[in-house]
Design a protein around this motif. Sequence first.
Motif, mmCIF file in Angstrom:
data_model
loop_
_atom_site.group_PDB
_atom_site.id
_atom_site.type_symbol
_atom_site.label_atom_id
_atom_site.label_comp_id
_atom_site.label_asym_id
_atom_site.label_seq_id
_atom_site.Cartn_x
_atom_site.Cartn_y
_atom_site.Cartn_z
ATOM 1 N N LEU A 175 7.065 8.671 -14.271
ATOM 2 C CA LEU A 175 6.984 9.373 -12.993
ATOM 3 C C LEU A 175 6.411 8.462 -11.925
ATOM 4 O O LEU A 175 5.370 7.830 -12.119
ATOM 5 N N GLN A 176 7.079 8.414 -10.796
ATOM 6 C CA GLN A 176 6.536 7.665 -9.664
ATOM 7 C C GLN A 176 5.376 8.427 -9.034
ATOM 8 O O GLN A 176 4.303 7.893 -8.824
ATOM 9 N N ASN A 177 5.622 9.696 -8.733
ATOM 10 C CA ASN A 177 4.606 10.531 -8.077
ATOM 11 C C ASN A 177 4.829 11.969 -8.522
ATOM 12 O O ASN A 177 5.728 12.639 -8.042
ATOM 13 N N GLN A 178 4.000 12.455 -9.431
ATOM 14 C CA GLN A 178 4.220 13.793 -9.980
ATOM 15 C C GLN A 178 4.003 14.880 -8.941
ATOM 16 O O GLN A 178 4.540 15.988 -9.073
ATOM 17 N N ASN A 179 3.238 14.599 -7.880
ATOM 18 C CA ASN A 179 2.986 15.617 -6.863
ATOM 19 C C ASN A 179 4.239 15.935 -6.054
ATOM 20 O O ASN A 179 4.293 16.959 -5.376
ATOM 21 N N ALA A 180 5.233 15.038 -6.100
ATOM 22 C CA ALA A 180 6.474 15.281 -5.373
ATOM 23 C C ALA A 180 7.465 16.105 -6.197
ATOM 24 O O ALA A 180 8.546 16.428 -5.711
ATOM 25 N N LEU A 181 7.085 16.434 -7.428
ATOM 26 C CA LEU A 181 7.976 17.176 -8.319
ATOM 27 C C LEU A 181 7.404 18.558 -8.614
ATOM 28 O O LEU A 181 6.204 18.795 -8.461
ATOM 29 N N SER A 182 8.264 19.452 -9.052
ATOM 30 C CA SER A 182 7.832 20.795 -9.423
ATOM 31 C C SER A 182 6.874 20.722 -10.607
ATOM 32 O O SER A 182 7.163 20.075 -11.617
ATOM 33 N N ARG A 183 5.756 21.417 -10.483
ATOM 34 C CA ARG A 183 4.775 21.438 -11.566
ATOM 35 C C ARG A 183 5.379 22.030 -12.838
ATOM 36 O O ARG A 183 5.117 21.564 -13.950
ATOM 37 N N GLY A 184 6.212 23.047 -12.668
ATOM 38 C CA GLY A 184 6.832 23.680 -13.826
ATOM 39 C C GLY A 184 7.753 22.726 -14.576
ATOM 40 O O GLY A 184 7.752 22.690 -15.810
ATOM 41 N N THR A 227 0.477 19.377 12.552
ATOM 42 C CA THR A 227 -0.179 20.218 11.532
ATOM 43 C C THR A 227 -0.877 19.399 10.453
ATOM 44 O O THR A 227 -1.321 19.956 9.452
ATOM 45 N N ALA A 228 -0.946 18.066 10.662
ATOM 46 C CA ALA A 228 -1.576 17.147 9.703
ATOM 47 C C ALA A 228 -0.795 17.073 8.391
ATOM 48 O O ALA A 228 -1.337 16.651 7.381
ATOM 49 N N LEU A 229 0.474 17.473 8.415
ATOM 50 C CA LEU A 229 1.297 17.424 7.209
ATOM 51 C C LEU A 229 2.324 16.297 7.239
ATOM 52 O O LEU A 229 2.828 15.884 6.199
ATOM 53 N N ASN A 230 2.650 15.802 8.435
ATOM 54 C CA ASN A 230 3.729 14.827 8.540
ATOM 55 C C ASN A 230 3.402 13.527 7.812
ATOM 56 O O ASN A 230 4.202 13.015 7.026
ATOM 57 N N VAL A 231 2.229 12.986 8.055
ATOM 58 C CA VAL A 231 1.840 11.760 7.362
ATOM 59 C C VAL A 231 1.582 12.052 5.889
ATOM 60 O O VAL A 231 1.870 11.227 5.018
ATOM 61 N N ALA A 232 1.074 13.257 5.593
ATOM 62 C CA ALA A 232 0.842 13.635 4.196
ATOM 63 C C ALA A 232 2.154 13.642 3.413
ATOM 64 O O ALA A 232 2.209 13.191 2.261
ATOM 65 N N TYR A 233 3.247 14.153 4.025
ATOM 66 C CA TYR A 233 4.548 14.132 3.370
ATOM 67 C C TYR A 233 5.008 12.693 3.138
ATOM 68 O O TYR A 233 5.575 12.363 2.097
ATOM 69 N N LEU A 234 4.771 11.843 4.134
ATOM 70 C CA LEU A 234 5.153 10.444 4.027
ATOM 71 C C LEU A 234 4.436 9.796 2.844
ATOM 72 O O LEU A 234 5.040 9.105 2.026
ATOM 73 N N GLN A 235 3.129 10.059 2.761
ATOM 74 C CA GLN A 235 2.328 9.482 1.680
ATOM 75 C C GLN A 235 2.746 10.054 0.323
ATOM 76 O O GLN A 235 2.793 9.327 -0.672
ATOM 77 N N ALA A 236 3.032 11.356 0.288
ATOM 78 C CA ALA A 236 3.397 12.001 -0.982
ATOM 79 C C ALA A 236 4.674 11.434 -1.566
ATOM 80 O O ALA A 236 4.861 11.431 -2.785
ATOM 81 N N ASP A 237 5.557 10.933 -0.701
ATOM 82 C CA ASP A 237 6.804 10.345 -1.171
ATOM 83 C C ASP A 237 6.638 8.874 -1.523
ATOM 84 O O ASP A 237 7.613 8.184 -1.786
ATOM 85 N N GLY A 238 5.393 8.410 -1.508
ATOM 86 C CA GLY A 238 5.151 7.026 -1.860
ATOM 87 C C GLY A 238 5.314 6.069 -0.705
ATOM 88 O O GLY A 238 5.148 4.858 -0.862
ATOM 89 N N ALA A 239 5.633 6.583 0.485
ATOM 90 C CA ALA A 239 5.815 5.735 1.661
ATOM 91 C C ALA A 239 4.501 5.652 2.415
ATOM 92 O O ALA A 239 4.338 6.198 3.502
ATOM 93 N N THR A 240 3.532 4.954 1.826
ATOM 94 C CA THR A 240 2.211 4.855 2.429
ATOM 95 C C THR A 240 2.225 3.878 3.596
ATOM 96 O O THR A 240 3.155 3.078 3.758
ATOM 97 N N LEU A 241 1.164 3.914 4.383
ATOM 98 C CA LEU A 241 1.051 3.019 5.528
ATOM 99 C C LEU A 241 0.450 1.678 5.136
ATOM 100 O O LEU A 241 0.129 0.865 5.997
ATOM 101 N N ASP A 242 0.296 1.442 3.843
ATOM 102 C CA ASP A 242 -0.201 0.144 3.387
ATOM 103 C C ASP A 242 0.833 -0.951 3.589
ATOM 104 O O ASP A 242 0.488 -2.118 3.755
#
Length: 264
Positions: A216-225, A56-71
Motif C-alpha cells: 500500500l502506498q497510502n492506506q488512508n486514501a483507500l476504503s477502510r473496509g 476549508t483547510a481540506l485542499n492541501v490535506a487532499y493533496l498530501q493524502a494522495d502522496g503529493a506532498t509539498l516536499d
Amino acid sequence: MVNLKELICQAFCAEVEAKAIQNGYAVATPYENRMGDRIGIYAIGERGGPYRLIDTALNVAYLQADGATLDNPTRRQNFFSLLNEYGAAYDPELGEIYVPDVQESDLPRKINHFSAMLLRLNDMIWTTTERTRSTFRDDVRAALKAELADKVTIKEDKPVSEKLSEVTPDMVFWAPGRDPVALFIATDETKLWQAMHLRLVADHEANEPVVVIALLQNQNALSRGTVTKADNRLDAIPRYEDEPKAALNRIFREVIGKPQHPLQ
C-alpha cells in the motif's frame, strides 16, 4: 432580446449559497472538488471588513493524502506560483489557503477569483496524483529489482502461471525452494481486489501455492473496509508511506526469507 450576461449571472448565482455566520460569511460555490463536495469558502472578519478569505483547510490535506506532498521542490514551486497569481498564501500550521485584507466592496470579485484558484488547485491534485502514483510504482519496482535481481527470477506484468492467468500481478518473484510471490503495488482499491481475487483462485480453483502481497502506498486514501478485507485474506500488506524501508524488507522476507543485509 435575451440578455445573455444576465442569464449567465442568474444561472451562476442560483447555485451559490452564502450565509452569515458569527464572524463573517460562509459561501458554497457551484463548483465541486474531486471528492464530489462543493468547494466552500469562508470570509472571516468584522462586518464592514476587511475580511480574510480562507478555504476549508481540506485542499492541501487532499493533496498530501494522495502522496503529493509539498516536499517535492517542483510541486512546491508550482503550488506557490498558483497562490501568488491570485494573491493568496498558505498557513502550514492551520493547513489553510487564504487571501488577507479583502475590502467589503471587493468581496464578491475576490471570492470569485478565490474559487477559480481552488478549482485550478483541484486540477493540479488530479494530475499530480497520477504522476505520483506512477513515480511510486517505478520507484518500488526499481528498489526490488536492485535488491533481488541477482538472487531470484523476476517477471513484471505477467501471470504467476497458466492456471492463474486471469489475474496479472505487477511483479512475480521465484526463489529456489520457495513458493512464488505475487506482488500488487496498490495505489487504489482495484489492486487490492485483484490481489484478493488471485488468492481466492489460487486456493480454491487452481490449487497452486503462491504468496500474495499488496504493497500500500497510502492506506488512508483507500476504503477502510477494503483494507480490512485484504488484511484478513492476503499473506502480507506492508504500508510504504511511513516506513518505506521496513515495507520493502517485509517483501524481501516473503521472497527470499530474512535478508542478510536488510535496508536500514
